[in-house]
Design an enzyme around this catalytic site. Structure first.
Site, PDB file in Angstrom:
ATOM      1  N   HIS A  36       0.834  -1.201   0.000  1.00 32.86           N
ATOM      2  CA  HIS A  36       0.000   0.000   0.000  1.00 32.86           C
ATOM      3  C   HIS A  36       0.863   1.243   0.000  1.00 32.86           C
ATOM      4  O   HIS A  36       2.043   1.219   0.351  1.00 32.86           O
ATOM      5  CB  HIS A  36      -0.979   0.015   1.186  1.00 32.86           C
ATOM      6  N   CYS A  37       0.233   2.332  -0.436  1.00 32.70           N
ATOM      7  CA  CYS A  37       0.843   3.658  -0.385  1.00 32.70           C
ATOM      8  C   CYS A  37      -0.231   4.586   0.183  1.00 32.70           C
ATOM      9  O   CYS A  37      -1.051   4.138   0.978  1.00 32.70           O
ATOM     10  CB  CYS A  37       1.302   4.082  -1.779  1.00 32.70           C
ATOM     11  N   MET A  38      -0.253   5.828  -0.194  1.00 30.76           N
ATOM     12  CA  MET A  38      -1.252   6.742   0.367  1.00 30.76           C
ATOM     13  C   MET A  38      -2.603   6.629  -0.331  1.00 30.76           C
ATOM     14  O   MET A  38      -3.625   6.606   0.324  1.00 30.76           O
ATOM     15  CB  MET A  38      -0.739   8.190   0.299  1.00 30.76           C
TER      16      MET A  38
END
Length: 127
Positions: A88-90
């Protein structure tokens, strides 16, 4: 705002609510590909096994020998088909591209968190 999200097949995506359930029941590895400053500013998804490997370092990290990976990150390198790995990222862009890299390196069942940390934190499932 465009986040350059790769259109992954459904089997390579996971919704925030489904990730919360997996965290409660399964031993999964959550890899946050945001930069350290982003993690420091907004928090992290708490799991038994989580790592922060910024996206620009990801491919090199996944190409390390297991002993070197463990020395650098404190956990065994993801292996097998990647079914226990969630990136995941933002917002989902870098996370989706991380899945493409992982797939290329053999982690064919790794997943991207849909909507990234932003949607996960809105679901009330964050620390």
């Amino acid at each position: 705002m465009a986040h350059n999200i790769v259109d992954l097949p459904v089997e390579q995506r996971i919704k925030p609510a489904d990730l919360k359930k997996k965290i409660e029941t399964d031993d999964i590895l959550v890899i946050d590909v945001r930069n350290k400053s982003e993690v420091d500013a907004s928090g992290t998804i708490e799991t038994k096994r989580n790592l922060n490997i910024p996206f620009p370092e990801l491919e090199s990290a996944l190409n390390l020998a297991n002993s070197d990976f463990k020395s650098q990150y404190g956990l065994d390198k993801p292996s097998g088909d990647g079914s226990d790995v969630v990136f995941h990222c933002m917002h989902g862009g870098r996370g989706s591209r991380a899945v493409v890299i992982a797939d290329k390196l053999g982690l064919k069942k790794a997943k991207n968190l849909e909507g990234g940390y932003s949607d996960y934190s809105k679901s009330g499932s964050w620390l």
